[in-house]
Write an enzyme that holds these catalytic residues in place. Structure first.
Site, PDB file in Angstrom:
ATOM      1  N   ASP A 343       0.868  -1.168   0.000  1.00  0.00           N
ATOM      2  CA  ASP A 343       0.000   0.000   0.000  1.00  0.00           C
ATOM      3  C   ASP A 343       0.912   1.227   0.000  1.00  0.00           C
ATOM      4  O   ASP A 343       2.103   1.119   0.301  1.00  0.00           O
ATOM      5  CB  ASP A 343      -0.878  -0.034   1.251  1.00  0.00           C
ATOM      6  CG  ASP A 343      -1.657   1.245   1.449  1.00  0.00           C
ATOM      7  OD1 ASP A 343      -2.330   1.677   0.501  1.00  0.00           O
ATOM      8  OD2 ASP A 343      -1.574   1.815   2.551  1.00  0.00           O
ATOM      9  N   ASP A 561      -1.737  -0.660   5.962  1.00  0.00           N
ATOM     10  CA  ASP A 561      -1.964  -0.090   7.291  1.00  0.00           C
ATOM     11  C   ASP A 561      -3.410   0.312   7.545  1.00  0.00           C
ATOM     12  O   ASP A 561      -3.817   0.431   8.693  1.00  0.00           O
ATOM     13  CB  ASP A 561      -1.072   1.141   7.486  1.00  0.00           C
ATOM     14  CG  ASP A 561      -1.549   2.335   6.690  1.00  0.00           C
ATOM     15  OD1 ASP A 561      -1.780   3.394   7.286  1.00  0.00           O
ATOM     16  OD2 ASP A 561      -1.703   2.205   5.464  1.00  0.00           O
ATOM     17  N   ASP A 565      -7.362  -1.620   3.632  1.00  0.00           N
ATOM     18  CA  ASP A 565      -6.465  -2.706   3.226  1.00  0.00           C
ATOM     19  C   ASP A 565      -6.879  -4.054   3.813  1.00  0.00           C
ATOM     20  O   ASP A 565      -6.363  -5.095   3.398  1.00  0.00           O
ATOM     21  CB  ASP A 565      -5.025  -2.413   3.676  1.00  0.00           C
ATOM     22  CG  ASP A 565      -4.454  -1.166   3.028  1.00  0.00           C
ATOM     23  OD1 ASP A 565      -4.705  -0.972   1.829  1.00  0.00           O
ATOM     24  OD2 ASP A 565      -3.755  -0.399   3.719  1.00  0.00           O
TER      25      ASP A 565
END
Length: 675
Positions: A343, A561, A565
């Site tokens: 990410d 995080d 996600d």
């Protein structure tokens, strides 16, 4: 909601339970499997101490047999239920082997088997509870209530679950949005990082889409509901996490994948060794002794220890170095990873904006206005902007103030401060009217007349700043554009090195999966050395991207995080969360957590997992060799029981000590990070 108890007298409530008590009441200690495993382990330890101390045999036998009951009743019952379904479970096999060991006087061996399998069952139950807790926690993001406006304009507080498509709700500053919908009135900025992963709040006005669970900023919004509560983006996240977690829960350790065949062969061989000699005239006692000796030497105690100690030692070593790996199954998955996806916001980057540039507009009235000041200087403009932003709660405003403070610029006092939702802020500083905020909104008021040249240059500079992947903010002095400030998220230290190390370790370059805009994603990817960039992804898009990687034959690990996600973390071969910046729900749903937000630990823990797997293979070879030799000796010769027990225990000790090598500090330091 937090209540200040100092403002009124409230009924006395019990003090919060201590951490051990909470663990026992609602944490892992509340699980029956954990309690029985702890009881069995304590009884086994007590029996061992009594035996070593020379206590009467009846005492340590009683302790060992009580350990049998505490740790063996549940797997035994489960094995019997499986037997009714015509399935031979290895748990039942271990209980039978333990009983057989006690029957021929080797009660210590049997108790050890019971403790091993009770502990394994407890760990599985804890992992299942964590998954269920993470899914329940996801639902807490969306508020339980919302303020609905009826046809007469009156407001009423209703349950968010009762909202229907077409209802209009009011969202005040600082409130979470109660439903997915479209703005019909008002202007504000909305922090929707929990859904899209964007590092900066998004400006919202009439016609823009908003999501349940996201945080409203400084303005008030009226939102028309477009989806019922069960179909919101956050609800779909819950469903995706549940589905992916259920799929991964069926994955088992390697040794468990062969348990059915091994159990059948072992039981058949034991029965044959007992019954066939009886047909040849051997006494019942001798046949039973031979069969029980076979069951002892063939029992997979050493095989179980061959698998678990290296994985558990690797978990302990990773934990000391800032990576929490939640189970041995996860460590196996990490060893299999051959591609890593990242990410962006809060993972490769720090997750908060920083001032990256200040572009002074020149050759326009802005310069002419400076008079005797000798030109509008960047530090002076930054001080004016920071002075105006001191009363702002917007992340961009805080970043501008932080930049001025970092340069130790004196900030003059500001008066007549006003926050303008969707536009920015306005204040009077040193007698000058300072406005700072959205270029599109502020330039609308300077579009005509003598300032058209200033506005045109400002638009050009704004386009250049945004093309570089930065967020642009315009600064006006007395209604005239004088500077453009660029802000962007900052790369984490060591991110580029971690990407290079992972490329060398896995043989495949990492992938970037982000909900942020393509320009910001491309800028970060270039700095990190990533070429495969997939931007503008909603949570379901990230899940689909992970599934696509798996369909292509990859075993991807995802490092993220945010709550957005969580479904992709659960769908990946291994999910790794950032512990410092990660959302609490994401930390619970992930398989592993980087506790210090140090990206260099990602290649390190993958390499450690691969080393643990190599030790597991070596241990399986050792254990299998011992079992094969001892079984052959018992089948084709006369294996004395004490020698069989010694060989069995010896193999157990060897593989156990071999696996514990990964507990040394050198095990982490010696991890190879590049081919």
């Amino acid at each position: 909601m937090t209540t200040d108890l100092t403002t009124f007298e409230a009924p006395a409530r019990p003090a919060p339970a201590s951490r051990p008590l909470r663990w026992w009441r609602s944490g892992a200690g509340s699980l029956p499997e954990v309690r029985w495993a702890l009881a069995a382990t304590a009884l086994f330890a007590a029996g061992g101490l009594a035996q070593l101390a020379g206590a009467p045999a009846w005492l340590w036998w009683a302790l060992y047999l009580t350990c049998y009951a505490a740790g063996g009743w549940e797997p035994g019952l489960a094995g019997l239920k499986a037997l009714r379904e015509k399935t031979l479970d290895v748990d039942l096999l271990m209980v039978v082997a333990a009983i057989g060991a006690a029957a021929i006087g080797q009660v210590f061996d049997g108790a050890l088997l019971i403790v091993i399998f009770a502990t394994s069952g407890a760990l599985e139950a804890v992992a299942t509870k964590r998954t269920e807790d993470s899914v329940r926690g996801l639902l807490d993001l969306a508020p339980d209530q919302a303020t609905r406006v009826d046809s007469g304009g009156d407001e009423e507080v209703v349950a968010a679950a009762d909202l229907r498509v077409g209802d209009v709700i009011v969202v005040r500053p600082g409130e979470r949005i109660g439903a997915d919908g479209r703005v019909v009135a008002g202007v504000s900025d909305v922090d929707q990082a929990s859904i899209t992963g964007e590092s900066l709040p998004a400006d919202k006005q009439s016609g823009d889409e908003v999501f349940a669970g996201t945080m409203n900023g400084t303005g008030a919004l009226r939102v028309q509901v477009t989806r019922p509560a069960g179909e919101t983006v956050i609800a779909r996240i819950v469903a995706m996490v549940e589905q992916a977690s259920a799929t991964k829960a069926r994955t088992q350790l390697f040794i468990e994948k062969v348990e059915q065949r091994y159990s059948i062969v072992m039981v058949a061989a034991t029965l044959a060794l007992f019954t066939l000699p009886l047909l040849w005239g051997t006494s019942v006692q001798d046949s039973l002794l031979r069969a029980m000796t076979f069951m002892i030497v063939a029992s997979p105690c050493a095989v179980v220890l061959a698998t678990m100690p290296p994985l558990l030692a690797a978990i302990a070593t990773a934990g000391r170095n800032g990576v929490l790996v939640k189970s041995a199954v996860v460590m196996e998955h990490l060893a299999d990873v051959d591609l890593v996806a990242f990410d962006k916001t809060g993972t490769l980057t720090e997750g908060r904006p920083y001032l990256t540039c200040l572009r002074v507009l020149t050759g326009t009235a802005a310069t002419a206005r400076s008079g005797s000041e000798g030109g509008v200087q960047a530090d002076r403009l930054l001080a004016l902007a920071a002075a105006a932003e001191q009363g702002s709660e917007h992340p961009l405003g805080r970043a501008i103030v932080a930049a001025a403070q970092h340069q130790r610029l004196p900030l003059p006092a500001a008066a007549d401060f006003a926050a303008l939702p969707g536009r920015g802020v306005r204040a009077r500083v040193d007698g000058r009217l300072v406005e700072i905020g959205s270029p599109a909104r502020l330039l609308d008021q300077t579009a005509g007349g003598a300032m058209s040249g200033d506005a045109e240059q400002a638009r050009q500079v704004v386009a250049e700043v945004e093309e570089d992947g930065h967020s642009a903010v315009l600064l006006l002095l007395d209604g005239r554009p004088v500077a453009v400030l660029g802000l962007a998220d900052r790369m984490r230290a060591g991110a580029a090195q971690a990407v290079a190390q992972l490329t060398g370790l896995t043989g495949t370059a990492p992938v970037l999966l982000t909900g942020d805009n393509p320009r910001a994603a491309a800028r970060v990817a270039e700095q990190a050395g990533i070429t495969d960039v997939r931007a503008g992804l909603l949570p379901q898009d990230k899940v689909e991207a992970v599934h696509e990687l798996r369909r292509q034959g990859a075993r991807p690990a995802l490092v993220g995080d945010g709550v957005n996600d969580a479904p992709a973390l659960a769908s990946a071969h291994a999910g790794i969360a950032m512990g410092g910046s990660g959302a609490a729900l994401t930390l619970q749903a992930a398989d592993a957590v980087i506790t210090r937000d140090d990206l260099s630990t990602v290649p390190a823990v993958l390499a450690l997992a691969r080393r643990a797997r190599r030790l597991v293979v070596a241990n399986l070879v050792i254990a299998g060799t011992f079992i094969a030799v001892l079984v052959a000796w018992d089948l084709f010769g006369e294996l004395p029981l004490p020698l069989g027990v010694a060989g069995h225990e010896g193999s157990t000790v060897i593989v156990g000590l071999n696996g514990l090598r990964l507990l040394r500090d050198a095990a982490w330091k010696r991890v190879p990070l590049e081919h």
